[in-house]
Write a protein that holds these residues in place. Structure first.
Motif, PDB file in Angstrom:
ATOM      1  N   ALA A   1       2.610 -56.723  -9.535  1.00 34.17           N
ATOM      2  CA  ALA A   1       3.029 -58.049  -9.083  1.00 34.17           C
ATOM      3  C   ALA A   1       4.431 -58.395  -9.554  1.00 34.17           C
ATOM      4  N   LEU A   2       4.738 -58.060 -10.802  1.00 39.69           N
ATOM      5  CA  LEU A   2       6.055 -58.390 -11.358  1.00 39.69           C
ATOM      6  C   LEU A   2       7.159 -57.537 -10.726  1.00 39.69           C
ATOM      7  N   THR A   3       6.879 -56.270 -10.494  1.00 39.08           N
ATOM      8  CA  THR A   3       7.850 -55.401  -9.825  1.00 39.08           C
ATOM      9  C   THR A   3       8.178 -55.935  -8.440  1.00 39.08           C
ATOM     10  N   ASP A   4       7.150 -56.287  -7.703  1.00 36.06           N
ATOM     11  CA  ASP A   4       7.325 -56.826  -6.353  1.00 36.06           C
ATOM     12  C   ASP A   4       8.089 -58.149  -6.394  1.00 36.06           C
ATOM     13  N   HIS A   5       7.738 -59.004  -7.364  1.00 39.35           N
ATOM     14  CA  HIS A   5       8.387 -60.314  -7.461  1.00 39.35           C
ATOM     15  C   HIS A   5       9.876 -60.184  -7.767  1.00 39.35           C
ATOM     16  N   LEU A   6      10.218 -59.331  -8.726  1.00 31.94           N
ATOM     17  CA  LEU A   6      11.617 -59.152  -9.097  1.00 31.94           C
ATOM     18  C   LEU A   6      12.441 -58.618  -7.936  1.00 31.94           C
ATOM     19  N   SER A   7      11.890 -57.635  -7.244  1.00 35.87           N
ATOM     20  CA  SER A   7      12.590 -57.059  -6.101  1.00 35.87           C
ATOM     21  C   SER A   7      12.870 -58.106  -5.033  1.00 35.87           C
ATOM     22  N   PHE A   8      11.849 -58.896  -4.726  1.00 37.08           N
ATOM     23  CA  PHE A   8      11.980 -59.916  -3.684  1.00 37.08           C
ATOM     24  C   PHE A   8      12.924 -61.034  -4.112  1.00 37.08           C
ATOM     25  N   ALA A   9      12.807 -61.473  -5.383  1.00 35.07           N
ATOM     26  CA  ALA A   9      13.632 -62.578  -5.884  1.00 35.07           C
ATOM     27  C   ALA A   9      15.110 -62.212  -5.897  1.00 35.07           C
ATOM     28  N   ILE A  10      15.424 -61.009  -6.331  1.00 38.10           N
ATOM     29  CA  ILE A  10      16.822 -60.585  -6.408  1.00 38.10           C
ATOM     30  C   ILE A  10      17.400 -60.373  -5.011  1.00 38.10           C
ATOM     31  N   THR A  11      16.595 -59.816  -4.117  1.00 42.16           N
ATOM     32  CA  THR A  11      17.043 -59.643  -2.729  1.00 42.16           C
ATOM     33  C   THR A  11      17.327 -60.997  -2.091  1.00 42.16           C
ATOM     34  N   ARG A  12      16.437 -61.950  -2.312  1.00 44.42           N
ATOM     35  CA  ARG A  12      16.642 -63.310  -1.778  1.00 44.42           C
ATOM     36  C   ARG A  12      17.922 -63.926  -2.331  1.00 44.42           C
ATOM     37  N   HIS A  13      18.126 -63.770  -3.640  1.00 44.76           N
ATOM     38  CA  HIS A  13      19.305 -64.346  -4.288  1.00 44.76           C
ATOM     39  C   HIS A  13      20.592 -63.767  -3.690  1.00 44.76           C
ATOM     40  N   LYS A  14      20.594 -62.467  -3.478  1.00 46.84           N
ATOM     41  CA  LYS A  14      21.779 -61.817  -2.910  1.00 46.84           C
ATOM     42  C   LYS A  14      22.047 -62.276  -1.484  1.00 46.84           C
ATOM     43  N   ASN A  15      20.999 -62.728  -0.809  1.00 47.24           N
ATOM     44  CA  ASN A  15      21.141 -63.253   0.559  1.00 47.24           C
ATOM     45  C   ASN A  15      21.376 -64.767   0.573  1.00 47.24           C
ATOM     46  N   GLY A  16      21.588 -65.330  -0.621  1.00 44.24           N
ATOM     47  CA  GLY A  16      21.879 -66.753  -0.712  1.00 44.24           C
ATOM     48  C   GLY A  16      20.677 -67.663  -0.598  1.00 44.24           C
ATOM     49  N   ILE A  17      19.487 -67.119  -0.851  1.00 40.74           N
ATOM     50  CA  ILE A  17      18.258 -67.917  -0.747  1.00 40.74           C
ATOM     51  C   ILE A  17      17.610 -68.019  -2.124  1.00 40.74           C
ATOM     52  N   ASP A  18      17.714 -69.193  -2.747  1.00 39.47           N
ATOM     53  CA  ASP A  18      17.087 -69.444  -4.046  1.00 39.47           C
ATOM     54  C   ASP A  18      16.026 -70.519  -3.873  1.00 39.47           C
ATOM     55  N   LEU A  19      14.777 -70.136  -4.077  1.00 44.00           N
ATOM     56  CA  LEU A  19      13.674 -71.064  -3.869  1.00 44.00           C
ATOM     57  C   LEU A  19      13.414 -71.908  -5.117  1.00 44.00           C
ATOM     58  N   LYS A  20      13.098 -73.182  -4.904  1.00 44.09           N
ATOM     59  CA  LYS A  20      12.737 -74.076  -5.991  1.00 44.09           C
ATOM     60  C   LYS A  20      11.250 -73.900  -6.314  1.00 44.09           C
ATOM     61  N   ASN A  21      10.935 -73.902  -7.593  1.00 46.91           N
ATOM     62  CA  ASN A  21       9.536 -73.832  -8.011  1.00 46.91           C
ATOM     63  C   ASN A  21       9.054 -75.245  -8.305  1.00 46.91           C
ATOM     64  N   PRO A  22       8.142 -75.777  -7.500  1.00 49.64           N
ATOM     65  CA  PRO A  22       7.696 -77.163  -7.682  1.00 49.64           C
ATOM     66  C   PRO A  22       6.968 -77.403  -8.999  1.00 49.64           C
ATOM     67  N   LEU A  23       6.562 -76.318  -9.668  1.00 52.39           N
ATOM     68  CA  LEU A  23       5.834 -76.452 -10.933  1.00 52.39           C
ATOM     69  C   LEU A  23       6.714 -76.153 -12.159  1.00 52.39           C
ATOM     70  N   LEU A  24       8.035 -76.100 -11.958  1.00 51.76           N
ATOM     71  CA  LEU A  24       8.951 -75.754 -13.054  1.00 51.76           C
ATOM     72  C   LEU A  24       8.722 -76.645 -14.271  1.00 51.76           C
ATOM     73  N   TRP A  25       8.690 -77.940 -14.051  1.00 50.48           N
ATOM     74  CA  TRP A  25       8.550 -78.883 -15.163  1.00 50.48           C
ATOM     75  C   TRP A  25       7.237 -78.669 -15.908  1.00 50.48           C
ATOM     76  N   GLU A  26       6.152 -78.520 -15.171  1.00 51.62           N
ATOM     77  CA  GLU A  26       4.845 -78.348 -15.788  1.00 51.62           C
ATOM     78  C   GLU A  26       4.756 -77.022 -16.538  1.00 51.62           C
ATOM     79  N   ILE A  27       5.263 -75.943 -15.931  1.00 55.49           N
ATOM     80  CA  ILE A  27       5.183 -74.625 -16.557  1.00 55.49           C
ATOM     81  C   ILE A  27       6.013 -74.584 -17.836  1.00 55.49           C
ATOM     82  N   ARG A  28       7.212 -75.145 -17.778  1.00 51.58           N
ATOM     83  CA  ARG A  28       8.072 -75.191 -18.965  1.00 51.58           C
ATOM     84  C   ARG A  28       7.396 -75.962 -20.098  1.00 51.58           C
TER      85      ARG A  28
END
Length: 285
Positions: free
Chosen positions: A96-123
């Motif tokens: 899961a983590l390998t897949d997530h990192l690959s997808f997240a970095i690819t998205r970032h390089k394409n200018g797509i950064d998704l917001k995590n609606p649970l950021l505040w709660e998780i932190r």
């Protein structure tokens, strides 16, 4: 040690002496090698034991379209997590983590950064996991040159939390977080206070709520005998906290169709009493 499956030139599957599936990594380890060939021990750099059946096949499928760099990154992040977190991490987290990192970095390089609606709660509620995830972002940046936002740290932390659910999907971890957050909100509104998150009683309550929510996800029922005398004692002695626990029970019943036990109401009452008692003492002095 023999090769049971070649994932790429540097990664193979094998079997340990105890017949467990393992991932074996090393530069050029599988170059011009095939299933059944003996692995050169001098080329082994890392090994990863897979205790859960089926993970090897999912990892093999993932490796067909995922750069190896992410496999190595995931391995290092998991080693860090294992040294920092107090619970066992599920094998599937590697995939899961390998897949997530690959997808997240690819998205970032394409200018797509998704917001995590649970950021505040998780932190706030998963502090250890979030700190490990922030270090993971440092590791990602050091290897790839890409600096991911804290939203991705929250997502990585959620993968750690999800690992406690032993194979449940990510939606389960989200549901656990939302349930915990909503219960804490009920307590704060009921008593009209802000909870002191730096106290040991708060940490105990948080831990109790996490496992309470996990039991719901797994549809587990309490096997403890119901003590009617203790229930009545708690109800009379801690009236406000008991009423708050009943309100939580009503919320759970309405939103999750789960009737919690009287034992659970007792535990909730005692925890609520502890975390609100300090506030009462502070404001009475």
């Amino acid at each position: 040690m023999k090769i049971t499956k070649v994932l790429n030139n540097n990664v193979v599957m094998s079997k340990s002496e105890s017949d467990q599936e393992i991932v074996v990594m090393g530069r050029g380890l599988a170059f011009q090698k095939k299933v059944g060939d003996v692995i050169d021990p001098s080329k082994i750099e890392k090994t990863f034991v897979l205790e859960t059946s089926g993970v090897a096949n999912k990892l093999a499928e993932l490796m067909k379209e995922t750069p190896e760099i992410y496999l190595d990154l995931s391995y290092k992040i998991l080693e860090l997590a294992k040294s920092q977190l107090t619970y066992k991490l599920d094998d599937y987290l590697y995939v899961a983590l390998t897949d997530h990192l690959s997808f997240a970095i690819t998205r970032h390089k394409n200018g797509i950064d998704l917001k995590n609606p649970l950021l505040w709660e998780i932190r706030r509620y998963y502090k250890q996991e979030f700190q490990v995830a922030l270090k993971a972002l440092d590791m990602v940046e050091a290897v790839t040159g890409v600096r991911l936002a804290e939203d991705e740290a929250a997502s990585i932390a959620l993968h750690f939390v999800n690992s406690q659910l032993s194979g449940e999907n990510m939606a389960a971890a989200v549901q656990v977080t939302e349930m915990v957050n909503n219960i804490l909100t009920i307590v704060k509104y009921f008593f009209k206070i802000e909870l002191d998150e730096n106290t040991i009683n708060y940490e105990r309550f948080l831990t109790h709520l996490r496992f309470f929510a996990i039991r719901f996800i797994r549809k587990e029922k309490s096997d403890y005998m119901y003590d009617s005398f203790l229930y009545e004692q708690v109800k009379q002695k801690y009236g406000d906290a008991f009423q708050c626990a009943e309100r939580i029970a009503a919320y759970i019943a309405k939103n999750y169709d789960w009737e919690i036990s009287n034992n659970e109401i007792i535990y909730l009452t005692l925890h609520i009493c502890r975390i609100t008692n300090r506030h009462k003492l502070d404001h009475s002095s």
